[in-house]
Design a protein around this motif. Structure first.
Motif, PDB file in Angstrom:
ATOM      1  N   LEU A 136     -13.053   9.534  -4.012  1.00  0.00           N
ATOM      2  CA  LEU A 136     -11.701  10.095  -3.948  1.00  0.00           C
ATOM      3  C   LEU A 136     -10.702   9.283  -4.766  1.00  0.00           C
ATOM      4  O   LEU A 136      -9.897   9.854  -5.507  1.00  0.00           O
ATOM      5  N   MET A 137     -10.745   7.952  -4.629  1.00  0.00           N
ATOM      6  CA  MET A 137      -9.790   7.130  -5.373  1.00  0.00           C
ATOM      7  C   MET A 137      -9.929   7.316  -6.885  1.00  0.00           C
ATOM      8  O   MET A 137      -8.915   7.538  -7.578  1.00  0.00           O
ATOM      9  N   PRO A 138     -11.133   7.280  -7.447  1.00  0.00           N
ATOM     10  CA  PRO A 138     -11.261   7.551  -8.887  1.00  0.00           C
ATOM     11  C   PRO A 138     -10.841   8.972  -9.271  1.00  0.00           C
ATOM     12  O   PRO A 138     -10.262   9.185 -10.342  1.00  0.00           O
ATOM     13  N   ALA A 139     -11.121   9.941  -8.390  1.00  0.00           N
ATOM     14  CA  ALA A 139     -10.736  11.327  -8.693  1.00  0.00           C
ATOM     15  C   ALA A 139      -9.217  11.470  -8.759  1.00  0.00           C
ATOM     16  O   ALA A 139      -8.675  12.131  -9.657  1.00  0.00           O
ATOM     17  N   LEU A 140      -8.517  10.851  -7.825  1.00  0.00           N
ATOM     18  CA  LEU A 140      -7.050  10.896  -7.838  1.00  0.00           C
ATOM     19  C   LEU A 140      -6.505  10.160  -9.050  1.00  0.00           C
ATOM     20  O   LEU A 140      -5.474  10.548  -9.622  1.00  0.00           O
ATOM     21  N   ALA A 141      -7.179   9.090  -9.450  1.00  0.00           N
ATOM     22  CA  ALA A 141      -6.756   8.364 -10.648  1.00  0.00           C
ATOM     23  C   ALA A 141      -6.917   9.223 -11.901  1.00  0.00           C
ATOM     24  O   ALA A 141      -6.129   9.111 -12.853  1.00  0.00           O
ATOM     25  N   ARG A 142      -7.922  10.083 -11.909  1.00  0.00           N
ATOM     26  CA  ARG A 142      -8.162  10.972 -13.059  1.00  0.00           C
ATOM     27  C   ARG A 142      -7.052  12.008 -13.209  1.00  0.00           C
ATOM     28  O   ARG A 142      -6.775  12.452 -14.336  1.00  0.00           O
ATOM     29  N   GLY A 143      -6.470  12.432 -12.100  1.00  0.00           N
ATOM     30  CA  GLY A 143      -5.384  13.400 -12.177  1.00  0.00           C
ATOM     31  C   GLY A 143      -5.766  14.658 -12.930  1.00  0.00           C
ATOM     32  O   GLY A 143      -6.792  15.284 -12.664  1.00  0.00           O
ATOM     33  N   ALA A 144      -4.938  15.040 -13.894  1.00  0.00           N
ATOM     34  CA  ALA A 144      -5.142  16.285 -14.643  1.00  0.00           C
ATOM     35  C   ALA A 144      -6.399  16.262 -15.504  1.00  0.00           C
ATOM     36  O   ALA A 144      -6.877  17.324 -15.943  1.00  0.00           O
ATOM     37  N   SER A 145      -6.942  15.073 -15.761  1.00  0.00           N
ATOM     38  CA  SER A 145      -8.150  15.002 -16.590  1.00  0.00           C
ATOM     39  C   SER A 145      -9.411  15.380 -15.816  1.00  0.00           C
ATOM     40  O   SER A 145     -10.475  15.548 -16.418  1.00  0.00           O
ATOM     41  N   VAL A 190       0.842  -1.203   0.000  1.00  0.00           N
ATOM     42  CA  VAL A 190       0.000   0.000   0.000  1.00  0.00           C
ATOM     43  C   VAL A 190       0.872   1.245   0.000  1.00  0.00           C
ATOM     44  O   VAL A 190       0.676   2.166  -0.808  1.00  0.00           O
ATOM     45  N   PHE A 191       1.859   1.300   0.900  1.00  0.00           N
ATOM     46  CA  PHE A 191       2.699   2.497   1.018  1.00  0.00           C
ATOM     47  C   PHE A 191       3.413   2.818  -0.291  1.00  0.00           C
ATOM     48  O   PHE A 191       3.605   3.989  -0.635  1.00  0.00           O
ATOM     49  N   ASP A 192       3.821   1.767  -1.008  1.00  0.00           N
ATOM     50  CA  ASP A 192       4.599   1.963  -2.229  1.00  0.00           C
ATOM     51  C   ASP A 192       3.743   1.980  -3.489  1.00  0.00           C
ATOM     52  O   ASP A 192       4.265   2.024  -4.596  1.00  0.00           O
ATOM     53  N   SER A 193       2.422   1.934  -3.326  1.00  0.00           N
ATOM     54  CA  SER A 193       1.538   1.937  -4.489  1.00  0.00           C
ATOM     55  C   SER A 193       1.375   3.359  -5.024  1.00  0.00           C
ATOM     56  O   SER A 193       1.822   4.329  -4.410  1.00  0.00           O
ATOM     57  N   ASP A 194       0.701   3.477  -6.153  1.00  0.00           N
ATOM     58  CA  ASP A 194       0.498   4.792  -6.753  1.00  0.00           C
ATOM     59  C   ASP A 194      -0.469   5.630  -5.901  1.00  0.00           C
ATOM     60  O   ASP A 194      -1.226   5.099  -5.086  1.00  0.00           O
ATOM     61  N   THR A 195      -0.450   6.926  -6.129  1.00  0.00           N
ATOM     62  CA  THR A 195      -1.199   7.885  -5.312  1.00  0.00           C
ATOM     63  C   THR A 195      -2.678   7.551  -5.105  1.00  0.00           C
ATOM     64  O   THR A 195      -3.165   7.652  -3.977  1.00  0.00           O
TER      65      THR A 195
END
Length: 434
Positions: A218-227, A168-173
């Motif tokens: 929140l998780m999907p929003a962070l996955a969207r990033g700049a989009s 978890v700690f080393d996974s993507d944002t």
């Protein structure tokens, strides 16, 4: 090459060794001695502390009325360079550090050591359990499979106390960051800074909504990033502020990815100006300045070392009569620590699948900001993605932090949960088969 210091409690009357469960206890770090659970959780003695876990003088220990020693024997193991354990220079040269200090090296030598311990103390027929706190959760997850595959030693249970899951700690944002949100909710609720609609409810009433927001929004929003559009980002930040006690402005300044160290500094900045603890956010600290993005120190760890260090030195020397001039390492030098090839989560899954007797229990405090309770839930879900073993995996949460047992109410309930887990995972004549 090394000495390994341990403390072993065994019953000498009553149940035979074959019937008597053996619990093998590790703390974490890596580099932490097996002191925390030894004299504050499962052992025969607990610290002189108040009912919420704060230090009291005179320092020392008192009887633990909730210890699981009524149902199991316990051995507390101090890995190399922790407690009184040390590397010993061979032929005048220092032992190669990579032999002990890394995820897989640690698991390999400890599995060998446990084989020797079990043989010397004639415990092969006993039901066996591993319990590991914090990094100890990583350790016992790996040991479960190593003991089965390399030592042919099968367990009845694995208990992970506030476990550290480096996957978890080393996974993507999107994963690592969003999983912190329910902890933010819990800590903010404890300090009374949530909106009234949430603050007026009990903690366990509001956490499911925070968890759903973390996973579904929140998780999907962070996955969207700049989009993610500006309008969408503002809406998510508004909801995040609602569930975290932080301002929408501070959240937007971090692009929805709020670091835990900033949360510990920011939550009470405009209230009392105090910081909150990392491992247990009920604890408060005082920084040099209100400015900054992280606390000057970990308030909870300073408090714990305040009471644990004198107590373990007193207890081992004056009550157990173990005399030595070697310094007791609360934290030992085990660095550099090799974190490569970490497959411990999958190792625990495979060990559980291979062994129909094996059950797993997670214990976590809602106010732990280092290895959060929602991380534990996530890890539990990932251990068994098929859901075929879900009846053998369980989670228990407590209204305290990383060391939930320091709070007297949780000391009682957490030990009872251990007792129930041990009793439920004994074979009782049932064959190990699917």
């Amino acid at each position: 090459m090394a000495t390994l210091f341990y403390t072993y409690y065994r019953r000498t009357n009553g149940d035979s060794k074959a019937d008597r469960p053996l619990v093998i206890s590790f703390n974490g770090g890596p580099g932490s001695a097996s002191v925390w659970m030894h004299i504050a959780y499962t052992g025969p003695k607990v610290l002189n502390i108040d009912s919420e876990g704060y230090p009291l003088q005179p320092y020392g220990v008192q009887d633990n009325p909730h210890s699981i020693l009524d149902v199991a024997d316990i051995v507390y193991v101090n890995p190399v360079n922790t407690g009184y354990s040390r590397t010993i220079p061979a032929s005048g040269e220092e032992v190669k550090r990579e032999k002990f200090f890394g995820i897989n090296a640690d698991i390999t030598y400890l599995a060998e050591w446990l084989n020797t311990f079990v043989s010397r103390h004639e415990r092969w027929t006993s039901p066996k359990y591993l319990i590991g706190e914090s990094y100890g959760g990583t350790r016992v997850s790996g040991l479960a499979l190593a003991l089965q595959d390399q030592q042919w030693m099968y367990l009845n249970g694995v208990i992970l106390v506030s476990p550290a899951d480096y996957k978890v700690f080393d996974s993507d944002t999107p994963i690592s960051s969003s999983l912190n949100l329910p902890y933010f909710t819990a800590a903010a609720w404890h300090h009374g800074v949530l909106p009234e609609a949430l603050q007026s409810k009990d903690l366990l009433e509001i956490l499911p909504d925070a968890e759903a927001f973390a996973l579904d929004v929140l998780m999907p929003a962070l996955a969207r990033g700049a989009s993610l559009s500006t309008e969408e980002k503002l809406k998510v930040a508004e909801q995040m502020a609602y569930y975290s006690g932080l301002s929408q402005k501070a959240i937007l300044e971090h692009n929805l990815d709020v670091p835990t160290h900033f949360f510990w500094k920011e939550l009470l900045r405009d209230e009392s100006g105090q910081t909150i603890g990392r491992l247990d956010s009920r604890y408060l600290g005082l920084d040099r300045t209100l400015a900054g993005d992280s606390p000057d120190y970990n308030a909870e760890l300073s408090s714990w070392l305040h009471s644990f260090t004198p107590a373990i030195n007193y207890y081992l020397r004056e009550e157990l009569n173990f005399k030595t001039d070697i310094k007791y390492n609360m934290f030992g030098d085990v660095h550099p620590w090799d974190k490569q090839n970490n497959h411990t989560r999958e190792n625990l899954r495979l060990a559980t699948a291979e062994n129909p007797y094996l059950k797993v229990l997670f214990q976590a405090g809602y106010y732990d900001g280092a290895t959060t309770y929602f991380n534990s839930k996530y890890t539990l879900w990932q251990i068994d993605p098929s859901g075929q073993m879900k009846e053998r995996l369980d989670f228990k949460g407590y209204r305290s932090g990383h060391m939930m047992y320091l709070r007297s109410e949780d000391l009682k309930s957490a030990n009872q949960d251990l007792r129930d887990f041990i009793n439920s995972s004994l074979s009782k004549g049932k064959a190990a088969k699917y």
